[in-house]
Design an enzyme around this catalytic site. Structure first.
Site, PDB file in Angstrom:
ATOM      1  N   SER A 114      45.825  31.917  49.839  1.00 12.51           N
ATOM      2  CA  SER A 114      45.706  32.076  48.396  1.00 12.51           C
ATOM      3  C   SER A 114      46.024  30.781  47.667  1.00 12.51           C
ATOM      4  CB  SER A 114      46.673  33.169  47.920  1.00 12.51           C
ATOM      5  OG  SER A 114      46.722  33.220  46.504  1.00 12.51           O
ATOM      6  N   TYR A 136      41.458  30.421  42.617  1.00 13.35           N
ATOM      7  CA  TYR A 136      41.390  30.928  41.260  1.00 13.35           C
ATOM      8  C   TYR A 136      40.920  29.790  40.361  1.00 13.35           C
ATOM      9  CZ  TYR A 136      43.968  35.232  42.369  1.00 13.35           C
ATOM     10  OH  TYR A 136      44.339  36.446  42.875  1.00 13.35           O
ATOM     11  N   THR A 162      37.733  33.866  43.646  1.00 14.86           N
ATOM     12  CA  THR A 162      38.000  35.203  43.115  1.00 14.86           C
ATOM     13  C   THR A 162      37.503  35.261  41.681  1.00 14.86           C
ATOM     14  OG1 THR A 162      39.893  35.581  44.562  1.00 14.86           O
ATOM     15  CG2 THR A 162      39.801  36.867  42.531  1.00 14.86           C
ATOM     16  N   LYS A 239      34.593  36.686  45.652  1.00 15.47           N
ATOM     17  CA  LYS A 239      35.364  37.916  45.871  1.00 15.47           C
ATOM     18  C   LYS A 239      35.590  38.617  44.532  1.00 15.47           C
ATOM     19  CE  LYS A 239      39.835  39.558  47.665  1.00 15.47           C
ATOM     20  NZ  LYS A 239      40.476  39.998  46.409  1.00 15.47           N
ATOM     21  N   HIS A 263      39.870  44.381  43.843  1.00 16.70           N
ATOM     22  CA  HIS A 263      41.183  43.725  43.907  1.00 16.70           C
ATOM     23  C   HIS A 263      42.272  44.722  44.325  1.00 16.70           C
ATOM     24  CE1 HIS A 263      42.561  39.606  42.733  1.00 16.70           C
ATOM     25  NE2 HIS A 263      43.740  40.174  42.928  1.00 16.70           N
TER      26      HIS A 263
END
Length: 371
Positions: A114, A136, A162, A239, A263
């Site tokens: 992440s 992100y 994402t 995603k 999510h």
């Protein structure tokens, strides 16, 4: 603690590992992992939707040699599963992402790091194995692109953007707990990760949500996807796609895969369960990019259901965290071992000698509330 350790060692399914983790984790951390947004309608619906999918098995087929081997993003894996990106894994165990990466490498599945990882990607790729990097989109787009380049330089094999978090969904468990991060946990990839922004009290809310609001961009658009596609040579994954129209546009933008995901019920409460959105997305992209599934996977039968509905593989999130919390690296390994055993069992009992055969199974979706 000893009873929890015994429960973990004797776990026969992923739910057993979750119970073992629940016995040792602080309540605030349990809620941070387990909770969803709003009234948790979508969180609950994800699981219920899986349970409405029934597979029609085939018989009189030779399954004496039944394998879970597959490919994801063009590379071989030992089962069609990747570890989903989850933030701040040192909340659950001191080794955090490093423990999960080692277990994933041993299991032969990709581990997705992440943006909000509590360990930097360079330390994680040094473990070996297949590492994907989840991105992100940040308020300063140049910093997001720099992170993608950093991941590529570190040896990541894919970038996963994402796209369903313009801001963090309202997660009421965290709000009620006034959830903050402990001093030893920070976002290792962000310069401000060294600050106390994650940890300061935020009125009656979650400090983590407040920090996310300060960091993420709510202006992520298809132009952002195009910028990222130009920035990296790695396979690009989106995603958080639930709409067939968005999936088609992703394929047209040169995306290599989409992840059908809500999510884990942590963003829009009331969003369609991922497994229900999957067939229309698969039909719409018509092979122009890979389609993976995320949200609600809790066992090998769920993986079989997803494959039968057209997914090329799944992402596994919360069960991995429960394994990490219950037993560190050994706990994650146990989760992935159980999943592989369950998937092989489900494939064989459905008359499939390999993963590709599962895509030809017929499914029946039934309303369990009907008389």
């Amino acid at each position: 603690m000893r009873a929890a350790a015994r429960e973990f060692e004797e776990a026969g399914c992923l739910a057993d590992v979750e119970r073992a983790a629940a016995a040792v984790l602080p309540a605030g951390v349990r809620d941070f992992v387990a909770g969803g947004s709003g009234a948790e309608t979508t969180l609950d619906a994800n699981r219920a939707a899986f349970d409405r999918v029934f597979v029609v098995p085939r018989v009189l087929r030779d399954v004496s040699r039944c394998t879970t081997d597959a490919t994801l993003l063009g590379r071989p894996v030992r089962m069609p599963v990747a570890v989903a990106p989850v933030a701040y894994q040192r909340l659950l165990h001191p080794e955090g992402e490093l423990a999960v990466a080692r277990a994933a490498e041993r299991a032969g599945v990709p581990f997705t790091v992440s943006t909000m990882s509590s360990v930097p990607i360079e330390r994680i790729t040094a473990v070996g194995g297949a590492v994907w990097f989840q991105l992100y989109w940040l308020r300063e787009p140049g910093r997001a692109l720099d992170l993608a380049r950093r991941a590529e330089d570190a040896g990541a094999r894919a970038v996963m953007l994402t796209v369903d978090v313009p801001w963090m969904g309202r997660r009421l468990r965290d709000v009620r707990n006034r959830f903050t991060l402990p001093d030893h946990v920070r976002a290792a990839h962000l310069a401000e990760g060294t600050s106390t922004a994650h940890r300061r009290p935020c009125g009656a809310g979650s400090a983590v949500a407040a920090h996310t609001g300060e960091t993420f961009s709510s202006a992520v658009t298809w132009s952002s996807v195009a910028e990222l596609r130009e920035c990296t040579r790695l396979p690009l994954v989106l995603k958080g796609v639930l709409s067939p129209q968005d999936a088609v546009r992703a394929a047209e933008c040169g995306v290599d895969a989409v992840v059908v995901s809500n999510h884990g019920g942590r963003q829009l409460d009331g969003a369609v369960p991922s497994i229900e959105a999957l067939p229309e997305v698969v039909s719409a992209v018509a092979g122009r990019c890979e389609v993976l599934l995320d949200s609600g996977v809790r066992g090998g039968t769920d993986v079989l259901r997803a494959l039968a509905l057209g997914a090329g593989g799944v992402l596994l999130g919360r069960p991995v965290l429960w394994g990490l919390g219950a037993g560190g690296e050994a706990g994650v390994s146990r989760v992935l071992e159980l999943l592989a055993e369950e998937l092989r069992d489900a494939l064989g009992l459905a008359g499939c000698s390999d993963v590709s055969a599962a895509g030809h199974l017929r499914t029946v979706v039934r309303n369990l509330r009907a008389p």
